[in-house]
Motif scaffolding. Sequence first.
Motif, PDB file in Angstrom:
ATOM      1  N   THR A   1     -25.598 -27.988  80.793  1.00 44.15           N
ATOM      2  CA  THR A   1     -24.861 -28.728  81.759  1.00 44.15           C
ATOM      3  C   THR A   1     -25.040 -27.926  82.924  1.00 44.15           C
ATOM      4  OG1 THR A   1     -25.027 -30.935  80.081  1.00 44.15           O
ATOM      5  CG2 THR A   1     -23.911 -31.208  81.448  1.00 44.15           C
ATOM      6  N   ILE A   2     -25.290 -28.580  83.671  1.00 47.45           N
ATOM      7  CA  ILE A   2     -25.088 -28.417  85.557  1.00 47.45           C
ATOM      8  C   ILE A   2     -23.690 -29.247  85.774  1.00 47.45           C
ATOM      9  CG2 ILE A   2     -24.638 -27.075  87.603  1.00 47.45           C
ATOM     10  CD1 ILE A   2     -27.847 -25.737  86.273  1.00 47.45           C
TER      11      ILE A   2
ATOM     12  N   ALA B   1     -22.351 -34.141  90.798  1.00 52.31           N
ATOM     13  CA  ALA B   1     -24.034 -34.185  90.608  1.00 52.31           C
ATOM     14  C   ALA B   1     -24.120 -33.416  89.251  1.00 52.31           C
ATOM     15  CB  ALA B   1     -24.830 -33.194  91.928  1.00 52.31           C
ATOM     16  N   LYS B   2     -24.832 -33.792  87.781  1.00 56.22           N
ATOM     17  CA  LYS B   2     -25.123 -33.342  87.207  1.00 56.22           C
ATOM     18  C   LYS B   2     -26.613 -33.081  86.520  1.00 56.22           C
ATOM     19  CE  LYS B   2     -23.132 -34.717  82.455  1.00 56.22           C
ATOM     20  NZ  LYS B   2     -22.276 -35.687  81.720  1.00 56.22           N
ATOM     21  N   THR B   3     -26.741 -32.977  85.861  1.00 55.55           N
ATOM     22  CA  THR B   3     -27.848 -32.103  85.346  1.00 55.55           C
ATOM     23  C   THR B   3     -28.632 -31.236  84.016  1.00 55.55           C
ATOM     24  OG1 THR B   3     -28.817 -31.652  87.673  1.00 55.55           O
ATOM     25  CG2 THR B   3     -30.537 -31.361  85.928  1.00 55.55           C
ATOM     26  N   THR B   4     -28.894 -31.855  83.303  1.00 55.07           N
ATOM     27  CA  THR B   4     -29.242 -31.081  82.182  1.00 55.07           C
ATOM     28  C   THR B   4     -30.501 -30.690  82.021  1.00 55.07           C
ATOM     29  OG1 THR B   4     -30.038 -33.295  80.960  1.00 55.07           O
ATOM     30  CG2 THR B   4     -27.390 -32.962  80.706  1.00 55.07           C
ATOM     31  N   VAL B   5     -30.813 -29.631  81.380  1.00 53.63           N
ATOM     32  CA  VAL B   5     -31.365 -28.215  81.033  1.00 53.63           C
ATOM     33  C   VAL B   5     -32.011 -27.626  79.908  1.00 53.63           C
ATOM     34  CG1 VAL B   5     -32.314 -25.789  81.875  1.00 53.63           C
ATOM     35  CG2 VAL B   5     -30.844 -27.443  83.305  1.00 53.63           C
ATOM     36  N   GLN B   6     -32.887 -28.087  80.184  1.00 48.74           N
ATOM     37  CA  GLN B   6     -33.579 -27.773  77.983  1.00 48.74           C
ATOM     38  C   GLN B   6     -34.840 -26.327  78.802  1.00 48.74           C
ATOM     39  OE1 GLN B   6     -35.258 -30.513  75.862  1.00 48.74           O
ATOM     40  NE2 GLN B   6     -34.462 -29.862  73.693  1.00 48.74           N
ATOM     41  N   VAL B   7     -34.781 -25.870  77.765  1.00 48.06           N
ATOM     42  CA  VAL B   7     -35.839 -24.176  78.215  1.00 48.06           C
ATOM     43  C   VAL B   7     -36.969 -25.021  77.247  1.00 48.06           C
ATOM     44  CG1 VAL B   7     -36.533 -21.839  77.421  1.00 48.06           C
ATOM     45  CG2 VAL B   7     -34.307 -22.804  78.406  1.00 48.06           C
ATOM     46  N   ILE B   8     -38.369 -24.910  77.352  1.00 47.14           N
ATOM     47  CA  ILE B   8     -39.213 -25.043  77.085  1.00 47.14           C
ATOM     48  C   ILE B   8     -39.644 -24.088  76.171  1.00 47.14           C
ATOM     49  CG2 ILE B   8     -41.427 -26.201  76.447  1.00 47.14           C
ATOM     50  CD1 ILE B   8     -40.826 -27.980  79.363  1.00 47.14           C
ATOM     51  N   ARG B   9     -40.165 -23.300  76.688  1.00 45.41           N
ATOM     52  CA  ARG B   9     -40.129 -21.818  77.050  1.00 45.41           C
ATOM     53  C   ARG B   9     -39.883 -20.903  77.398  1.00 45.41           C
ATOM     54  NH1 ARG B   9     -46.920 -20.371  78.021  1.00 45.41           N
ATOM     55  NH2 ARG B   9     -46.816 -18.731  76.860  1.00 45.41           N
ATOM     56  N   ARG B  10     -39.975 -19.017  77.173  1.00 45.09           N
ATOM     57  CA  ARG B  10     -39.719 -18.071  77.903  1.00 45.09           C
ATOM     58  C   ARG B  10     -40.820 -17.158  77.566  1.00 45.09           C
ATOM     59  NH1 ARG B  10     -35.214 -19.366  74.776  1.00 45.09           N
ATOM     60  NH2 ARG B  10     -33.183 -19.683  76.275  1.00 45.09           N
ATOM     61  N   PHE B  11     -41.098 -17.079  79.353  1.00 43.11           N
ATOM     62  CA  PHE B  11     -42.306 -15.796  78.974  1.00 43.11           C
ATOM     63  C   PHE B  11     -42.163 -15.134  80.235  1.00 43.11           C
ATOM     64  CE2 PHE B  11     -43.208 -19.805  80.952  1.00 43.11           C
ATOM     65  CZ  PHE B  11     -44.737 -19.383  82.728  1.00 43.11           C
ATOM     66  N   SER B  12     -43.093 -14.363  80.025  1.00 38.89           N
ATOM     67  CA  SER B  12     -43.458 -12.994  81.008  1.00 38.89           C
ATOM     68  C   SER B  12     -44.985 -13.159  81.670  1.00 38.89           C
ATOM     69  CB  SER B  12     -43.347 -12.752  80.662  1.00 38.89           C
ATOM     70  OG  SER B  12     -41.412 -11.316  80.169  1.00 38.89           O
ATOM     71  N   ILE B  13     -45.445 -13.171  83.256  1.00 42.34           N
ATOM     72  CA  ILE B  13     -46.505 -12.243  83.843  1.00 42.34           C
ATOM     73  C   ILE B  13     -45.644 -11.679  84.541  1.00 42.34           C
ATOM     74  CG2 ILE B  13     -47.860 -13.688  85.447  1.00 42.34           C
ATOM     75  CD1 ILE B  13     -47.320 -16.521  84.579  1.00 42.34           C
ATOM     76  N   GLN B  14     -46.817 -10.782  84.156  1.00 44.27           N
ATOM     77  CA  GLN B  14     -46.868  -9.263  85.021  1.00 44.27           C
ATOM     78  C   GLN B  14     -45.565  -8.650  85.114  1.00 44.27           C
ATOM     79  OE1 GLN B  14     -48.571  -9.950  89.014  1.00 44.27           O
ATOM     80  NE2 GLN B  14     -50.441 -10.372  88.092  1.00 44.27           N
TER      81      GLN B  14
ATOM     82  N   SER C   1     -39.484 -18.940  83.146  1.00 49.48           N
ATOM     83  CA  SER C   1     -39.337 -20.178  82.007  1.00 49.48           C
ATOM     84  C   SER C   1     -39.214 -21.631  82.182  1.00 49.48           C
ATOM     85  CB  SER C   1     -37.755 -19.746  81.357  1.00 49.48           C
ATOM     86  OG  SER C   1     -36.992 -19.166  80.988  1.00 49.48           O
ATOM     87  N   HIS C   2     -39.899 -22.149  81.055  1.00 50.41           N
ATOM     88  CA  HIS C   2     -40.583 -23.446  81.524  1.00 50.41           C
ATOM     89  C   HIS C   2     -39.411 -24.201  81.280  1.00 50.41           C
ATOM     90  CE1 HIS C   2     -43.715 -26.940  80.083  1.00 50.41           C
ATOM     91  NE2 HIS C   2     -43.335 -27.628  81.423  1.00 50.41           N
ATOM     92  N   VAL C   3     -38.934 -25.605  81.632  1.00 49.71           N
ATOM     93  CA  VAL C   3     -37.964 -25.616  81.628  1.00 49.71           C
ATOM     94  C   VAL C   3     -37.657 -27.515  82.179  1.00 49.71           C
ATOM     95  CG1 VAL C   3     -36.287 -24.023  81.935  1.00 49.71           C
ATOM     96  CG2 VAL C   3     -36.913 -26.101  83.766  1.00 49.71           C
ATOM     97  N   ARG C   4     -37.297 -28.045  80.486  1.00 49.68           N
ATOM     98  CA  ARG C   4     -36.523 -29.963  80.522  1.00 49.68           C
ATOM     99  C   ARG C   4     -35.121 -30.289  81.484  1.00 49.68           C
ATOM    100  NH1 ARG C   4     -38.767 -31.047  76.174  1.00 49.68           N
ATOM    101  NH2 ARG C   4     -41.136 -31.108  76.090  1.00 49.68           N
ATOM    102  N   LEU C   5     -35.552 -31.373  82.594  1.00 52.63           N
ATOM    103  CA  LEU C   5     -34.293 -31.526  83.106  1.00 52.63           C
ATOM    104  C   LEU C   5     -33.970 -32.729  83.384  1.00 52.63           C
ATOM    105  CD1 LEU C   5     -36.047 -28.874  85.503  1.00 52.63           C
ATOM    106  CD2 LEU C   5     -33.962 -28.866  85.658  1.00 52.63           C
ATOM    107  N   LYS C   6     -33.215 -33.178  83.483  1.00 53.97           N
ATOM    108  CA  LYS C   6     -32.813 -34.451  82.460  1.00 53.97           C
ATOM    109  C   LYS C   6     -31.716 -35.142  83.883  1.00 53.97           C
ATOM    110  CE  LYS C   6     -31.314 -38.804  80.663  1.00 53.97           C
ATOM    111  NZ  LYS C   6     -30.545 -39.070  79.354  1.00 53.97           N
ATOM    112  N   LEU C   7     -31.971 -35.563  85.162  1.00 58.92           N
ATOM    113  CA  LEU C   7     -31.087 -35.666  86.472  1.00 58.92           C
ATOM    114  C   LEU C   7     -30.221 -37.220  85.735  1.00 58.92           C
ATOM    115  CD1 LEU C   7     -33.386 -36.177  89.434  1.00 58.92           C
ATOM    116  CD2 LEU C   7     -31.450 -34.115  89.085  1.00 58.92           C
ATOM    117  N   HIS C   8     -28.934 -37.358  86.317  1.00 55.05           N
ATOM    118  CA  HIS C   8     -27.601 -37.617  85.425  1.00 55.05           C
ATOM    119  C   HIS C   8     -27.516 -38.110  86.486  1.00 55.05           C
ATOM    120  CE1 HIS C   8     -27.661 -36.996  81.329  1.00 55.05           C
ATOM    121  NE2 HIS C   8     -27.726 -35.617  81.508  1.00 55.05           N
ATOM    122  N   THR C   9     -27.697 -38.070  87.624  1.00 55.65           N
ATOM    123  CA  THR C   9     -27.318 -38.233  89.255  1.00 55.65           C
ATOM    124  C   THR C   9     -28.446 -38.158  90.492  1.00 55.65           C
ATOM    125  OG1 THR C   9     -26.464 -36.197  89.694  1.00 55.65           O
ATOM    126  CG2 THR C   9     -25.274 -38.387  89.348  1.00 55.65           C
TER     127      THR C   9
END
Length: 302
Positions: free
Chosen positions: A183-184, A207-220, A225-233
């Motif tokens: 949570t940020i 301002a408040k945001t929660t973050v959940q990692v969906i997937r970590r990966f690499s390109i070149q 990271s692909h993340v899901r974020l929920k806004l509380h504000t």
Amino acid sequence: MKNKRVTLSFEMKEHNIVLRDAIRKYGISKKALTSIKFEGGNILVNGEEKTVRHMLEIGDVVTITFPNEKKSEGLVAEKGEFPILFEDDHLLILSKKAGISTIPSREHPNGTIANYVAGYLKESGLTSTVHIVTRLDKDTSGIICIAKHRHAHHLLSEMQKSRTIFRTYEAIVHGHLEEDDLTIDAPIGRKDGSIIERIITPDGKNAKTTVQVIRRFSIQGENISHVRLKLHTGRTHQIRVHMMSIGHPLIGDDLYGGSHLLIKRQALHAKELGFIHPFTNEVIQIQAVFPQDMNEILNKTY
């Protein structure tokens, strides 16, 4: 096309309630009631006009007709296409492509979602201006909620204040987040000398945001990271500023430290919107299709 007036009807389930009090129970503000009385609306009980002091009984049907709304000065109604995800007499929920502004500016008065919705409402014959409930940055794609009349806008704004409208975003960011869930909670304000850029500052708004990692990966060789974020504000640039503040700016977001190597706009998509419909009590749960440009980044990793 003949103009359509906005109306609201409800049947009384209790007796000995003053009409004024019943109206307030349905969220109609004192200001709106004054507008109804003096600007061309009316209030009927069982088809007959009554004063707000009238005593209601069980089974009485109250019908409120709202006055015509004044169109926004300078907002040009235009014909434009946008995918409609949900629509009824009160709400219009649509999906916005990246690269289209939500509202006009002095430099760009045309070609925005507001212009297109104004044209759509005009074609529908609805005597209403455009009420944006959830706004998106120009280069963010996804769901936008629009109220079709002033009263719906008022109710949804109150829901936003009470945080009963839920918005979920997905983003692609630089680096691998250490935690799967975090949570940020950091206040955001305008950067001195800029009308656009925001920063974390003690003088800013909560301002408040929660973050959940969906997937970590690499390109070149670059960690992503692909993340899901929920806004509380709902602060301006909230997700973009919050992710930059923890060292993981959005891919493509050059204003806040992102790179344009994989995408030419911030990789941010308003994916889901959820709330209880203020008029029908229906659970509204809407999703917008993931955009092609962000999908192409994710597909590079397979």
